[in-house]
Scaffold this motif. Sequence first.
Motif, mmCIF file in Angstrom:
data_model
loop_
_atom_site.group_PDB
_atom_site.id
_atom_site.type_symbol
_atom_site.label_atom_id
_atom_site.label_comp_id
_atom_site.label_asym_id
_atom_site.label_seq_id
_atom_site.Cartn_x
_atom_site.Cartn_y
_atom_site.Cartn_z
ATOM 1 N N ASP A 374 -36.852 -7.421 -22.397
ATOM 2 C CA ASP A 374 -38.246 -7.126 -22.086
ATOM 3 C C ASP A 374 -39.069 -8.399 -22.258
ATOM 4 O OD1 ASP A 374 -40.737 -6.110 -21.638
ATOM 5 O OD2 ASP A 374 -40.663 -4.591 -23.220
ATOM 6 N N THR A 375 -39.272 -9.121 -21.160
ATOM 7 C CA THR A 375 -40.000 -10.404 -21.226
ATOM 8 C C THR A 375 -41.498 -10.200 -21.391
ATOM 9 O OG1 THR A 375 -40.342 -10.573 -18.836
ATOM 10 C CG2 THR A 375 -38.256 -11.411 -19.717
ATOM 11 N N MET A 376 -41.985 -8.938 -21.260
ATOM 12 C CA MET A 376 -43.421 -8.680 -21.427
ATOM 13 C C MET A 376 -43.872 -8.894 -22.868
ATOM 14 S SD MET A 376 -44.526 -7.884 -18.423
ATOM 15 C CE MET A 376 -46.113 -7.080 -18.762
ATOM 16 N N LEU A 377 -42.911 -8.989 -23.786
ATOM 17 C CA LEU A 377 -43.268 -9.143 -25.201
ATOM 18 C C LEU A 377 -43.434 -10.597 -25.616
ATOM 19 C CD1 LEU A 377 -40.820 -6.510 -26.740
ATOM 20 C CD2 LEU A 377 -43.264 -6.228 -26.280
ATOM 21 N N VAL A 378 -43.121 -11.551 -24.722
ATOM 22 C CA VAL A 378 -43.196 -12.971 -25.083
ATOM 23 C C VAL A 378 -44.152 -13.691 -24.133
ATOM 24 C CG1 VAL A 378 -40.853 -12.957 -25.984
ATOM 25 C CG2 VAL A 378 -41.247 -13.622 -23.613
ATOM 26 N N PRO A 379 -44.751 -14.793 -24.581
ATOM 27 C CA PRO A 379 -45.642 -15.562 -23.700
ATOM 28 C C PRO A 379 -44.869 -16.198 -22.555
ATOM 29 C CG PRO A 379 -45.968 -16.144 -26.012
ATOM 30 C CD PRO A 379 -44.705 -15.339 -25.936
ATOM 31 N N ASN A 380 -45.579 -16.539 -21.489
ATOM 32 C CA ASN A 380 -44.955 -17.290 -20.404
ATOM 33 C C ASN A 380 -44.397 -18.604 -20.947
ATOM 34 O OD1 ASN A 380 -45.638 -15.339 -18.538
ATOM 35 N ND2 ASN A 380 -47.542 -16.347 -17.927
ATOM 36 N N GLY A 381 -43.275 -19.054 -20.384
ATOM 37 C CA GLY A 381 -42.715 -20.320 -20.829
ATOM 38 C C GLY A 381 -41.223 -20.401 -20.573
ATOM 39 N N VAL A 382 -40.615 -21.453 -21.109
ATOM 40 C CA VAL A 382 -39.193 -21.695 -20.924
ATOM 41 C C VAL A 382 -38.413 -21.081 -22.089
ATOM 42 C CG1 VAL A 382 -37.392 -23.443 -20.745
ATOM 43 C CG2 VAL A 382 -39.589 -23.799 -19.608
ATOM 44 N N TYR A 383 -37.362 -20.365 -21.749
ATOM 45 C CA TYR A 383 -36.504 -19.726 -22.744
ATOM 46 C C TYR A 383 -35.034 -19.953 -22.364
ATOM 47 C CZ TYR A 383 -40.755 -17.343 -24.214
ATOM 48 O OH TYR A 383 -42.029 -17.066 -24.665
ATOM 49 N N THR A 384 -34.164 -19.731 -23.335
ATOM 50 C CA THR A 384 -32.725 -19.827 -23.086
ATOM 51 C C THR A 384 -32.077 -18.495 -23.396
ATOM 52 O OG1 THR A 384 -32.642 -22.201 -23.611
ATOM 53 C CG2 THR A 384 -30.575 -20.998 -23.690
ATOM 54 N N LEU A 385 -31.324 -17.994 -22.424
ATOM 55 C CA LEU A 385 -30.531 -16.788 -22.615
ATOM 56 C C LEU A 385 -29.081 -17.190 -22.877
ATOM 57 C CD1 LEU A 385 -31.686 -14.347 -19.784
ATOM 58 C CD2 LEU A 385 -31.650 -13.811 -22.224
ATOM 59 N N ARG A 386 -28.426 -16.524 -23.791
ATOM 60 C CA ARG A 386 -27.001 -16.815 -24.005
ATOM 61 C C ARG A 386 -26.238 -15.546 -24.345
ATOM 62 N NH1 ARG A 386 -25.945 -19.899 -29.863
ATOM 63 N NH2 ARG A 386 -26.320 -18.071 -31.194
ATOM 64 N N VAL A 387 -24.958 -15.575 -23.976
ATOM 65 C CA VAL A 387 -24.040 -14.503 -24.339
ATOM 66 C C VAL A 387 -22.935 -15.105 -25.201
ATOM 67 C CG1 VAL A 387 -22.444 -12.740 -23.526
ATOM 68 C CG2 VAL A 387 -24.475 -13.263 -22.200
ATOM 69 N N LEU A 388 -22.719 -14.524 -26.370
ATOM 70 C CA LEU A 388 -21.634 -14.937 -27.259
ATOM 71 C C LEU A 388 -20.524 -13.909 -27.174
ATOM 72 C CD1 LEU A 388 -23.534 -16.018 -30.501
ATOM 73 C CD2 LEU A 388 -22.597 -17.490 -28.730
ATOM 74 N N LEU A 389 -19.302 -14.378 -26.917
ATOM 75 C CA LEU A 389 -18.136 -13.505 -26.909
ATOM 76 C C LEU A 389 -17.237 -13.878 -28.072
ATOM 77 C CD1 LEU A 389 -15.951 -12.240 -24.051
ATOM 78 C CD2 LEU A 389 -14.855 -13.606 -25.813
ATOM 79 N N GLU A 390 -16.860 -12.885 -28.856
ATOM 80 C CA GLU A 390 -15.959 -13.108 -29.986
ATOM 81 C C GLU A 390 -14.576 -12.583 -29.622
ATOM 82 O OE1 GLU A 390 -17.592 -11.699 -33.724
ATOM 83 O OE2 GLU A 390 -19.599 -11.787 -32.844
#
Length: 517
Positions: A374-390
């Motif tokens: 839900d990106t509506m909860l954060v200000p506009n800007g640059v973010y990093t998404l990551r997936v960690l697999l164990e």
Amino acid sequence: HTALDNPAGYGPALTLGGGEITLQDQVIAYGTLAANGVMRGQEIVVTPVDPGERTLEPIALLKVVDADGEVLYQFEQPVERRVVASEFTSLVTSILSNGKNQCITYGACYALAMPDGRPSAAKTGTSEPYEDSRKIGETWTLGYTPYLVGGAWIGNADNQPMVDISSAGASTTVWKSFMVFASEYLELPASPFFDDPSVVEREVCWPSGRLPTDICPQINRYTSLYASAVLPQDDDDLPDFEDSWWQVVGIDSRTGLLATDQTPASFVTEEVRLVLPEDEIEEWKGLEAWAAQQGILSLLAPSEEVSTEPHPVQIVSPRPEEKIAGRYVVLGRAASLDFTRFTLEWGRGLEPDSWIKVHSSARPMISGSLGIWDTMLVPNGVYTLRVLLEDQKLGVRQYQVAVEVDNGDTSVEEDIAPVVQLTSPIEGSLVKGDLEVRGTAGSALPKSIVVEVGVGLSPTEWTSIGSHEESVLNNRLALWDTTVVDDGIYTIRVTVTDEIFGAAQATVYVVVRNDES
């Protein structure tokens, strides 16, 4: 002259006991170690001596008199001949006299120590020419103090095997009894071994045992003894002595394999990995088992550059640098043969300090939704998404993309998401005693802040060392007494649980060495 005179010569197996030798010859050799590299005795007068062989033999006769009491022979003074530099014999003695070196082999530390606490150095050995592992041919124990050397041999003269006998229980007992009795009978002092000033302590890098470079991890540094004569004498010689096994290599974060020219720059991570020489591991079948036992399986440099298997973890949507908005469904893959869990997280900027969990699952995802952010909860800007697999065998694999959140005028102006930033301790630092964990941890609506510690780089169990109900701003988060745990690698984790965003975490690993001076 010694019993080692096989005209066919000896091969590498000699270092493992592949040559027959008499008890007397062994005791003479150990006597040279006890005398700091000096051999004492008398010149050999009967047997011809070949070049390179021992020219001295033990003194058997001290005095000979005839029937009238006339002295026919009187021993005066032994011949002394230095055969090896004392700094090298001191190194051997330091190994054989250190009871900690006996913990694994004998199942107990100081297993060969003399019962009266007298400084001593000892080594055991067996011959095992029989297929039945319970049978041995003979058992030896040889050792010395600064004033006395002794050896014990137990075996059958007809070469019949012995059953259920070990050196530590048989010949060692005989050797200890003799050494204690003889030392007391001869009134020999319980003096320490000679501490050669030419033997120096230097920091070295594990597992090569060479001098560390800047990239040798702190967790793999320890002190070792060196004969100063073999150390580099000037800067020109230094590269020949420095560690080259730890190297910075490019890793494809999608696969965990070596990056290639075809790997997009956004997926190349520069990591310090252990690159063992090919000739060291060419026929080593148990390399991965050894690395796992040492806790460094994830630090071994991968040997492959490409794989025909699909990436175990991948984000298909969004694409790198894509603009996204609203409740965004992150699509991709998180599946492997020995899958354990995957987690979808986001962090601020291109190099986040901490990560906020979006979704986690113990069920693999071959292709589909990895979570909804839900990106509506954060200000506009640059973010990093990551997936960690164990994965139980692969360790941790990750895939990340940088995106731009743009919700237009409807974007929130204030960042209320939880923040976790650790300022102390520094990643990979050596610690001992009371350790302050400092930093910032909190959110607009915090439910809890927990500081935990676990064993290793990827702990499976955690122990709480501190907690808070309110946000902490650049202050102490916890105080950890490292003296209550064994030396080793530990990971410190700070988790902020928020009523809206859930959990945000940051971790740092340290090396506990309470015995460091």
